[in-house]
Design a protein around this motif. Structure first.
Motif, mmCIF file in Angstrom:
data_model
loop_
_atom_site.group_PDB
_atom_site.id
_atom_site.type_symbol
_atom_site.label_atom_id
_atom_site.label_comp_id
_atom_site.label_asym_id
_atom_site.label_seq_id
_atom_site.Cartn_x
_atom_site.Cartn_y
_atom_site.Cartn_z
ATOM 1 N N ARG A 106 -7.368 5.777 -1.814
ATOM 2 C CA ARG A 106 -5.880 6.833 -3.066
ATOM 3 C C ARG A 106 -4.960 6.075 -3.897
ATOM 4 N N PHE A 107 -4.552 5.067 -3.000
ATOM 5 C CA PHE A 107 -3.558 3.897 -3.553
ATOM 6 C C PHE A 107 -3.954 3.113 -4.476
ATOM 7 N N VAL B 123 -0.939 1.155 7.286
ATOM 8 C CA VAL B 123 -0.489 2.223 6.589
ATOM 9 C C VAL B 123 -2.236 2.273 7.413
ATOM 10 N N ASP B 124 -2.803 3.966 6.906
ATOM 11 C CA ASP B 124 -3.781 5.054 7.318
ATOM 12 C C ASP B 124 -4.953 4.255 6.727
ATOM 13 N N LYS B 125 -5.688 3.353 6.852
ATOM 14 C CA LYS B 125 -6.998 3.005 6.528
ATOM 15 C C LYS B 125 -7.531 4.042 5.201
ATOM 16 N N ASN B 126 -7.409 5.292 5.555
ATOM 17 C CA ASN B 126 -8.402 6.762 4.756
ATOM 18 C C ASN B 126 -7.029 6.325 3.297
ATOM 19 N N ASP B 127 -6.183 5.840 3.569
ATOM 20 C CA ASP B 127 -5.107 6.342 2.348
ATOM 21 C C ASP B 127 -5.304 5.367 0.913
ATOM 22 N N ILE B 128 -5.997 4.202 1.489
ATOM 23 C CA ILE B 128 -6.055 2.936 0.540
ATOM 24 C C ILE B 128 -6.702 3.407 -0.551
ATOM 25 N N ASP C 185 -6.148 3.916 -6.683
ATOM 26 C CA ASP C 185 -6.394 4.728 -7.886
ATOM 27 C C ASP C 185 -5.225 4.521 -9.175
ATOM 28 N N PRO D 136 0.698 -1.195 0.052
ATOM 29 C CA PRO D 136 0.216 0.153 0.093
ATOM 30 C C PRO D 136 0.950 1.400 0.188
ATOM 31 N N THR D 137 1.644 2.042 -1.052
ATOM 32 C CA THR D 137 1.886 2.969 -0.774
ATOM 33 C C THR D 137 1.477 3.679 -2.476
ATOM 34 N N ASP D 138 1.731 5.333 -2.744
ATOM 35 C CA ASP D 138 1.463 6.207 -3.420
ATOM 36 C C ASP D 138 2.393 6.047 -4.713
#
Length: 302
Positions: free
Chosen positions: A136-137, A129-134, A139, A97-99
């Motif tokens: 975006r990752f 990671v913070d689940k709110n970022d998932i 996408d 999980p990363t952008d």
């Protein structure tokens, strides 16, 4: 009579080294088949495991990580992974999980775009990671490849495993079983024993050594009149200095590797094991076709 609604087919797990493919497969199958460690190049062979339920049967191919090869062994591993893409009904691509989408992922996306097989993106290690970022990752990955499905998971803790199984069945054809209900792997016991010894060595040893080791089983025989399996195995390394580290002071490291491996092999065989380990130096074995074949890698893949 076969169940007309029974599905069966092949799924492969791909991804860069150390993304959690073997951990995911062990969780889906419900027992340990593939070895795991936090070091790259843990899986060297394509491991076939089987999941059977009332709905159907999934044959999983766990491949080595796709990466840029540095030697003959590396080329072998990449060939195995990339060839598998054309032989299956569904591909599971594991990512972290990363952008940041690096060259390794872009290379895999390029391979997948050539394939006509449905691809399910599995975003592993979501507990880190913070689940709110998932979203975006996810996408970010959607922009580089078309996915049949995208599933966030934590393979280590078994999160969302049922969702992964449901998604795979969605893309499998109807058909008969390939294996009996109680089959979980096509790996010979000798090979699994060798891999378990290699796993313990990977975990116990320092960073620079593990890539250069292989394990050869010299003898694996049940003792007559006793429920004891006698196993003699050799850990092969590339340098004399490595041999000293693997053996350790007064043989301590070798005993530690042996003791940890013995417990795992006993669990697999469900019987007592007498394991004896040796260490030998074979320089540059990773660049020798003969030696790679000798350590149990499939000749057809070389």
């Amino acid at each position: 009579m076969e169940n007309a609604k029974f599905k069966s087919g092949f799924a492969t797990l791909i991804g860069r080294p150390n993304v959690g493919k073997s951990t995911l497969m062990n969780h889906l199958i419900g027992q340990k088949i593939a070895i795991t460690s936090n070091k790259p190049q843990t899986t060297r062979n394509r491991i076939q495991t089987v999941y059977t339920s009332e709905e159907g049967q999934i044959v999983f191919l766990d491949t080595p990580g796709i990466h840029r090869a540095k030697n003959k062994l590396g080329e072998y591993m990449v060939n195995v992974a990339e060839r598998t893409l054309g032989e299956v009904d569904v591909v599971l691509w594991l990512v972290e999980p990363t952008d940041f989408i690096g060259k390794g992922e872009l290379h895999i996306a390029q391979q997948l775009r050539k394939s006509k097989v449905p691809v399910i993106l599995i975003m592993n290690k979501i507990d880190t990671v913070d689940k709110n970022d998932i979203p975006r990752f996810m996408d970010g990955y959607r922009e580089i490849c078309d996915f049949a499905d995208m599933i966030p998971v934590c393979a280590l803790r078994g999160v969302n495993m049922d969702r992964v199984i449901r998604a795979i069945f969605k893309y499998l054809p109807y058909g008969p079983k390939f294996y009996d209900d109680d089959t979980v792997t096509d790996q010979p016991q000798r090979q699994i024993a060798a891999e378990l010894i290699r796993e313990k060595a990977l975990r116990c040893l320092e960073e620079e050594i593990p890539h250069g080791i292989a394990v050869s089983i010299e003898k694996m025989q049940e003792r007559r009149g006793a429920e004891i399996m006698d196993i003699e195995a050799t850990i092969i390394c590339e340098k004399d200095s490595h041999k000293g580290i693997i053996i350790g002071k007064g043989g301590a490291m070798l005993r530690k590797i042996g003791s940890q491996a013995r417990r795992e092999i006993e669990k697999m065989l469900e019987m007592q094991v007498n394991l004896q380990l040796w260490v030998k130096v074979k320089k540059d074995w990773r660049d020798s076709d003969f030696m790679i074949k000798n350590f149990g890698y499939d000749k057809k893949e070389l």
